[in-house]
Design a protein around this motif. Structure first.
Motif, mmCIF file in Angstrom:
data_model
loop_
_atom_site.group_PDB
_atom_site.id
_atom_site.type_symbol
_atom_site.label_atom_id
_atom_site.label_comp_id
_atom_site.label_asym_id
_atom_site.label_seq_id
_atom_site.Cartn_x
_atom_site.Cartn_y
_atom_site.Cartn_z
ATOM 1 N N ALA A 346 0.811 -1.091 0.157
ATOM 2 C CA ALA A 346 -0.257 0.094 -0.068
ATOM 3 C C ALA A 346 0.819 0.907 -0.067
ATOM 4 C CB ALA A 346 -0.898 -0.003 1.209
ATOM 5 N N GLU A 347 2.086 1.212 0.762
ATOM 6 C CA GLU A 347 3.057 2.264 0.769
ATOM 7 C C GLU A 347 3.858 2.460 -0.647
ATOM 8 O OE1 GLU A 347 3.380 4.590 3.072
ATOM 9 O OE2 GLU A 347 1.613 3.657 4.159
ATOM 10 N N GLU A 348 4.413 1.264 -1.217
ATOM 11 C CA GLU A 348 5.340 1.162 -2.431
ATOM 12 C C GLU A 348 5.439 -0.284 -2.719
ATOM 13 O OE1 GLU A 348 9.921 1.935 -3.416
ATOM 14 O OE2 GLU A 348 9.265 2.491 -1.179
ATOM 15 N N GLU A 349 5.422 -0.173 -4.279
ATOM 16 C CA GLU A 349 5.585 -1.482 -4.822
ATOM 17 C C GLU A 349 6.722 -2.390 -4.422
ATOM 18 O OE1 GLU A 349 3.250 -3.869 -7.617
ATOM 19 O OE2 GLU A 349 2.777 -2.201 -6.695
ATOM 20 N N ILE A 350 6.363 -3.680 -4.291
ATOM 21 C CA ILE A 350 7.819 -4.433 -4.128
ATOM 22 C C ILE A 350 7.798 -5.326 -5.596
ATOM 23 C CG2 ILE A 350 8.546 -6.605 -2.970
ATOM 24 C CD1 ILE A 350 6.607 -5.924 -0.666
ATOM 25 N N ARG A 351 9.013 -5.556 -6.077
ATOM 26 C CA ARG A 351 9.341 -5.845 -7.435
ATOM 27 C C ARG A 351 10.100 -7.137 -7.379
ATOM 28 N NH1 ARG A 351 12.211 -2.580 -10.144
ATOM 29 N NH2 ARG A 351 11.423 -3.112 -12.157
ATOM 30 N N PRO A 352 9.699 -8.125 -7.308
ATOM 31 C CA PRO A 352 10.490 -9.420 -7.328
ATOM 32 C C PRO A 352 10.819 -9.765 -8.831
ATOM 33 C CG PRO A 352 8.130 -9.971 -7.055
ATOM 34 C CD PRO A 352 8.207 -8.546 -6.768
ATOM 35 N N ILE A 353 12.062 -9.991 -8.965
ATOM 36 C CA ILE A 353 12.311 -10.293 -10.276
ATOM 37 C C ILE A 353 12.829 -11.750 -10.583
ATOM 38 C CG2 ILE A 353 14.511 -9.995 -11.839
ATOM 39 C CD1 ILE A 353 12.915 -7.231 -11.333
ATOM 40 N N THR A 354 12.590 -12.018 -11.741
ATOM 41 C CA THR A 354 12.679 -13.353 -12.556
ATOM 42 C C THR A 354 13.631 -13.471 -13.601
ATOM 43 O OG1 THR A 354 10.647 -14.334 -11.684
ATOM 44 C CG2 THR A 354 11.826 -15.543 -13.470
ATOM 45 N N PHE A 355 14.497 -14.504 -13.642
ATOM 46 C CA PHE A 355 15.389 -14.501 -14.713
ATOM 47 C C PHE A 355 15.212 -15.700 -15.711
ATOM 48 C CE2 PHE A 355 18.467 -11.847 -12.327
ATOM 49 C CZ PHE A 355 18.563 -10.661 -13.409
ATOM 50 N N ALA A 356 15.270 -15.678 -16.926
ATOM 51 C CA ALA A 356 14.949 -16.744 -17.638
ATOM 52 C C ALA A 356 16.074 -16.870 -18.555
ATOM 53 C CB ALA A 356 13.860 -16.549 -18.826
ATOM 54 N N VAL A 357 16.991 -17.975 -18.271
ATOM 55 C CA VAL A 357 18.231 -17.916 -18.975
ATOM 56 C C VAL A 357 18.421 -19.329 -19.798
ATOM 57 C CG1 VAL A 357 20.824 -18.256 -18.356
ATOM 58 C CG2 VAL A 357 19.061 -17.471 -16.837
ATOM 59 N N VAL A 358 18.853 -19.164 -21.036
ATOM 60 C CA VAL A 358 18.838 -20.465 -22.100
ATOM 61 C C VAL A 358 20.343 -20.571 -22.074
ATOM 62 C CG1 VAL A 358 18.559 -20.745 -24.436
ATOM 63 C CG2 VAL A 358 16.921 -19.500 -23.241
ATOM 64 N N LEU A 359 21.010 -21.724 -22.038
ATOM 65 C CA LEU A 359 22.420 -22.108 -21.997
ATOM 66 C C LEU A 359 22.606 -22.834 -22.917
ATOM 67 C CD1 LEU A 359 23.397 -22.377 -18.260
ATOM 68 C CD2 LEU A 359 23.588 -20.336 -19.689
ATOM 69 N N ARG A 360 23.649 -23.230 -23.757
ATOM 70 C CA ARG A 360 23.913 -24.016 -24.747
ATOM 71 C C ARG A 360 25.356 -24.791 -24.439
ATOM 72 N NH1 ARG A 360 26.642 -22.690 -29.293
ATOM 73 N NH2 ARG A 360 25.910 -20.648 -29.036
ATOM 74 N N LYS A 361 25.186 -26.168 -24.425
ATOM 75 C CA LYS A 361 26.539 -26.899 -24.179
ATOM 76 C C LYS A 361 27.379 -26.593 -25.515
ATOM 77 C CE LYS A 361 28.635 -31.224 -23.205
ATOM 78 N NZ LYS A 361 28.339 -32.717 -22.831
ATOM 79 N N VAL A 362 28.449 -26.321 -25.255
ATOM 80 C CA VAL A 362 29.512 -26.124 -26.218
ATOM 81 C C VAL A 362 30.664 -27.455 -26.370
ATOM 82 C CG1 VAL A 362 29.445 -23.611 -26.007
ATOM 83 C CG2 VAL A 362 31.222 -25.092 -24.553
#
Length: 362
Positions: A346-362
């Motif tokens: 109610a006072e201020e937004e809480i902004r939880p962050i999510t990452f989506a990571v794509v990795l490729r085996k070399v």
């Protein structure tokens, strides 16, 4: 506390179960579903295997556990049909800690298979699904048996509470806090970061042996936007849980010493920290990193946002809290926590962050 023996999402389908309180995680995975299915199709088109090996690491239980598998199978089916290419068989490995409610997943399998048979008039694709119990910070599968690894909202959970949080007398250096806070000594954030580095390196090393060359991973995990460990995102939710515990201490419902000796095995990395660890380990290239924010939605039961968050956190943390404090505090603790979340929002937004990571085996 032995995390591997204690930690698990709440099983079953009850009011406090993970199955009934994981809609936020579902919305996050849905937001990057195009990324997940697109990545699977990339490896399928480049290798066209007769048998496609897929692992879901940290699968938990409930509605989310088989949804992504259905999406992947349908995407590959559609592409195979367009190419006039035989649909491969699917080897699906569902992994979580031994305490996970695998039984709920197995009970859902007949309905899962039936859906494909109905769509294909009784002749669906060949899908072989098994449960694999164990920590994904170690080897789980044979060499080169996987084409694709998926992990949704699991890799922010560390293999253990960082041992460097305790001094020579086994006393916590982070008294009154359960995670990194503004009042935490600098050694606390250093301990958590070091544990993340060790764990993520172990994860990458293990998967590099299990994936074929060119294999892909899609990793969805909580993180943070800035380099500061304390922000008004995921770390702030832990700060509010610390305050909720402190209120119970002030009421005499929790011993201060109990709170002082409790820390969570969680770490929200930054984008740079993820990229640095991938580069140092050396087995994978970062194909893509996306940062997403899950917008608030109206709860299906008309609950406040704070109550919905409290139920989500309870479904995840109940096993650990019960083991340390006993189950008698749960209702009061999460009632306070839900109220605090609503007051802060109610006072201020809480902004939880999510990452989506794509990795490729070399």
């Amino acid at each position: 506390m032995d995390v591997e023996k204690v930690f698990h999402m709440n099983g079953g389908i009850g009011v406090t179960s993970y199955a009934e309180n994981s809609s936020l995680q579902k919305r996050g995975s849905d937001m990057v579903k195009h990324l997940t299915t697109g990545t699977v199709l990339e490896i399928f088109l480049s290798t066209t295997p007769k048998s496609l090996g897929i692992a879901d690491l940290g699968c938990s239980s409930g509605h989310n556990s088989l949804t992504i598998i259905k999406d992947i199978v349908e995407a590959v089916q559609g592409t195979s049909s367009n190419m006039l290419h035989p649909t491969p068989e699917f080897r699906v490995y569902l992994n979580d800690l031994p305490t996970n409610d695998f039984n709920s997943i197995f009970k859902a399998l007949p309905e899962f298979y039936k859906g494909f048979e109905v769509e294909k008039n009784g002749g669906g694709p060949s899908i072989f699904i098994g449960g694999y119990a164990g920590s994904f910070y170690r080897r789980l599968f044979p060499n080169n048996c996987l084409h694709f690894v998926y992990s949704s909202y699991s890799l922010h959970w560390l293999s253990r509470v960082p041992p460097a949080l305790y001094d020579e007398q086994n006393s916590s250096i982070n008294k009154g806090n359960i995670y990194i806070s503004e009042s935490s000594p600098p050694l606390v954030s250093e301990a958590y970061f070091k544990q993340f580095q060790d764990d993520f390196n172990d994860f990458l090393c293990s998967r590099s042996q299990e994936l074929v060359v060119g294999g892909r991973m899609v990793l969805i995990l909580l993180g943070r936007e800035s380099q500061d460990h304390v922000d008004r995102g995921n770390s702030f939710f832990w700060e509010l849980l610390s305050r909720s515990f402190a209120e119970l201490v002030s009421k005499g419902e929790v011993e201060k010493e109990k709170l002082d000796s409790y820390e969570v095995h969680f770490y929200a990395p930054s984008k740079n920290e993820i990229e640095d660890e991938v580069r140092k380990e050396g087995s994978f290239n970062v194909d893509r990193i996306e940062m997403i924010e899950i917008e608030r939605d109206h709860d299906k039961d008309g609950r406040s946002y704070g109550t919905a968050i409290a139920m989500t956190v309870r479904a995840i943390q109940e096993s650990m809290i019960c083991h340390h404090f006993g189950e008698g505090i749960l209702d009061n603790l999460f009632e306070i926590y839900g109220r605090m979340v609503d007051e802060e929002m109610a006072e201020e937004e809480i902004r939880p962050i999510t990452f989506a990571v794509v990795l490729r085996k070399v």
